[in-house]
Design a protein around this motif. Structure first.
Motif, PDB file in Angstrom:
ATOM      1  N   LEU A   9       0.653  -1.203   0.161  1.00 39.67           N
ATOM      2  CA  LEU A   9       0.059   0.066  -0.006  1.00 39.67           C
ATOM      3  C   LEU A   9       0.967   1.257   0.086  1.00 39.67           C
ATOM      4  O   LEU A   9       0.671   2.157  -0.511  1.00 39.67           O
ATOM      5  CB  LEU A   9      -1.088   0.053   1.234  1.00 39.67           C
ATOM      6  CG  LEU A   9      -2.103  -0.796   1.248  1.00 39.67           C
ATOM      7  CD1 LEU A   9      -3.003  -0.872   2.507  1.00 39.67           C
ATOM      8  CD2 LEU A   9      -3.229  -0.682   0.010  1.00 39.67           C
ATOM      9  N   SER A  10       1.988   1.266   0.568  1.00 39.87           N
ATOM     10  CA  SER A  10       2.878   2.172   0.669  1.00 39.87           C
ATOM     11  C   SER A  10       3.506   2.875  -0.714  1.00 39.87           C
ATOM     12  O   SER A  10       4.026   3.911  -0.726  1.00 39.87           O
ATOM     13  CB  SER A  10       3.910   2.111   1.619  1.00 39.87           C
ATOM     14  OG  SER A  10       4.960   1.182   1.246  1.00 39.87           O
ATOM     15  N   LYS A  11       3.343   2.096  -1.501  1.00 35.78           N
ATOM     16  CA  LYS A  11       3.886   2.458  -2.902  1.00 35.78           C
ATOM     17  C   LYS A  11       2.896   3.491  -3.472  1.00 35.78           C
ATOM     18  O   LYS A  11       3.444   4.418  -4.482  1.00 35.78           O
ATOM     19  CB  LYS A  11       4.080   1.037  -3.674  1.00 35.78           C
ATOM     20  CG  LYS A  11       5.026   0.084  -3.382  1.00 35.78           C
ATOM     21  CD  LYS A  11       4.913  -0.945  -4.177  1.00 35.78           C
ATOM     22  CE  LYS A  11       5.752  -2.164  -3.733  1.00 35.78           C
ATOM     23  NZ  LYS A  11       5.942  -3.641  -4.151  1.00 35.78           N
ATOM     24  N   GLU A  12       1.750   3.495  -3.246  1.00 39.19           N
ATOM     25  CA  GLU A  12       0.960   4.423  -3.855  1.00 39.19           C
ATOM     26  C   GLU A  12       0.039   5.238  -2.858  1.00 39.19           C
ATOM     27  O   GLU A  12      -0.607   6.182  -3.108  1.00 39.19           O
ATOM     28  CB  GLU A  12      -0.215   3.666  -4.511  1.00 39.19           C
ATOM     29  CG  GLU A  12       0.295   3.070  -5.853  1.00 39.19           C
ATOM     30  CD  GLU A  12      -0.474   2.244  -6.767  1.00 39.19           C
ATOM     31  OE1 GLU A  12      -1.659   2.519  -6.518  1.00 39.19           O
ATOM     32  OE2 GLU A  12      -0.135   1.466  -7.608  1.00 39.19           O
ATOM     33  N   HIS A  13      -0.170   4.821  -1.665  1.00 40.02           N
ATOM     34  CA  HIS A  13      -0.762   5.659  -0.487  1.00 40.02           C
ATOM     35  C   HIS A  13       0.061   6.084   0.634  1.00 40.02           C
ATOM     36  O   HIS A  13       0.933   5.389   0.928  1.00 40.02           O
ATOM     37  CB  HIS A  13      -2.023   4.812  -0.098  1.00 40.02           C
ATOM     38  CG  HIS A  13      -2.832   4.312  -1.231  1.00 40.02           C
ATOM     39  ND1 HIS A  13      -3.857   5.013  -1.857  1.00 40.02           N
ATOM     40  CD2 HIS A  13      -2.934   3.207  -1.924  1.00 40.02           C
ATOM     41  CE1 HIS A  13      -4.475   4.451  -2.777  1.00 40.02           C
ATOM     42  NE2 HIS A  13      -3.843   2.948  -2.759  1.00 40.02           N
ATOM     43  N   ASN A  14      -0.410   7.122   1.423  1.00 43.94           N
ATOM     44  CA  ASN A  14       0.024   7.414   2.568  1.00 43.94           C
ATOM     45  C   ASN A  14      -0.722   6.219   3.589  1.00 43.94           C
ATOM     46  O   ASN A  14      -1.835   6.307   3.522  1.00 43.94           O
ATOM     47  CB  ASN A  14      -0.381   8.748   3.117  1.00 43.94           C
ATOM     48  CG  ASN A  14       0.234   9.895   2.644  1.00 43.94           C
ATOM     49  OD1 ASN A  14       1.515   9.653   2.223  1.00 43.94           O
ATOM     50  ND2 ASN A  14      -0.243  11.050   2.300  1.00 43.94           N
TER      51      ASN A  14
END
Length: 320
Positions: free
Chosen positions: A122-127
């Motif tokens: 998830l951290s690749k595209e979102h905070n």
């Protein structure tokens, strides 16, 4: 609000709340001091400088862990928030303005590997943020994942580490991390046997100003203020005396199938509600884990030897 254990039956032994069964010898003096200062306002700032000399210059005192969680809710607003199950119910409540991603349990325990993998993806595209009780509530499991947390924190994942029960974990097992993307929450009144006094603290140097400006004035009250006064004088003496006795008792819980790193653990009993009611009838109150999504499990706390003996005997009779 979700109930977190407790009973009004004063004749029952309460195994549903995970607090130290012992209390400091200065408890009476504490409440006398509380009465002395109850007629005036007390500002936590008056004592915080002394507090930080013992607990760290990166700490901010809060009215228990609950106030810290409430403030964190503003920090995580709008993020993807990972909550592994089973976990303390307050995590989901404070993340109401966030996009919550729940990680199902594996064999009734937190699937920590999947939770960290999801955080990475998830951290690749979102905070992204993740709540993690360590030790976990309700299982009592303590995770040695300091390297994994540092790696993901460097990738921008915000960790909220709930260490409310850390005092009950063997000292040689514990680890610490100092990182701007790691918020550590701790509380005292569980380990000092006085949960009705709401005193805790949060550790994160980069967010100190935010926590200071968002906490409520006078939130800890006169008893909380007095508790801190005595806590600083005690300087860990009470914990050094009482925690080894609890750890020794925790080993005995293996005989009923509970292995824990903390002062509580869970036991599979079938119909948890029915078992809870049966134990209530013989003066033993336990936590039904239905609110954790574990309808076949109860949570029990480690208490004094004679009380634990009564629990063991009651469980033998009730659980066939």
């Amino acid at each position: 609000m979700e109930k977190h254990g407790g009973t009004l039956d004063e004749n029952s032994i309460d195994f549903s709340i995970s607090v130290n069964p012992y209390t400091p010898e200065w408890k009476g003096a504490l409440f006398k001091r509380c009465e002395e200062i109850s007629s005036r306002y007390t500002y936590v700032e008056w004592i915080e400088e002394r507090f930080r000399k013992i607990f760290g210059e990166d700490t901010v005192i809060t009215a228990g862990a609950t106030e810290a969680f409430s403030i964190i809710g503003r920090i995580i607003e709008g993020r993807k928030v990972i909550i592994p199950s089973p976990s303390y119910g307050e995590y989901e409540r404070v993340a109401l303005k966030s996009d919550v991603v729940k990680i199902p349990p594996r064999n009734s325990k937190v699937d920590i590997d999947i939770a960290l993998e999801v955080a990475m993806n998830l951290s690749k595209e979102h905070n992204t943020a993740i709540f993690l009780g360590n030790p976990n509530n309700p299982t009592g499991e303590y995770f040695r994942i300091e390297k994994e947390i540092e790696f993901l924190a460097n990738k921008g994942v915000l960790f909220v580490l709930d260490e409310a029960f850390i005092d009950f974990v063997d000292k040689e097992k514990r680890w610490q991390i100092d990182h701007p993307n790691v918020i550590v929450i701790r509380t005292f009144t569980k380990s000092y046997g006085m949960p009705g006094i709401r005193v805790g603290y949060v550790k994160n140097k980069s967010l100190m100003d935010f926590f200071e400006s968002n906490r409520l004035p006078w939130a800890i009250g006169s008893c909380g203020y007095a508790f801190i006064e005595f806590l600083l004088i005690d300087n860990g003496k009470f914990l050094n005396e009482s925690i080894p006795m609890i750890r020794q008792e925790a080993i005995r819980f293996r005989k009923i199938g509970i292995q824990t790193d903390a002062n509580f653990g869970i036991l599979k009993v079938g119909n948890a509600s029915a078992v809870q009611e049966s134990l209530d009838r013989v003066g033993i109150h336990v936590r039904n884990c239905g609110s954790f999504g574990l309808t076949e499990w109860i949570r029990v706390a480690v208490r004094k030897k004679e009380e634990n003996d009564r629990l063991f005997e009651a469980i033998k009779k009730v659980i066939k």
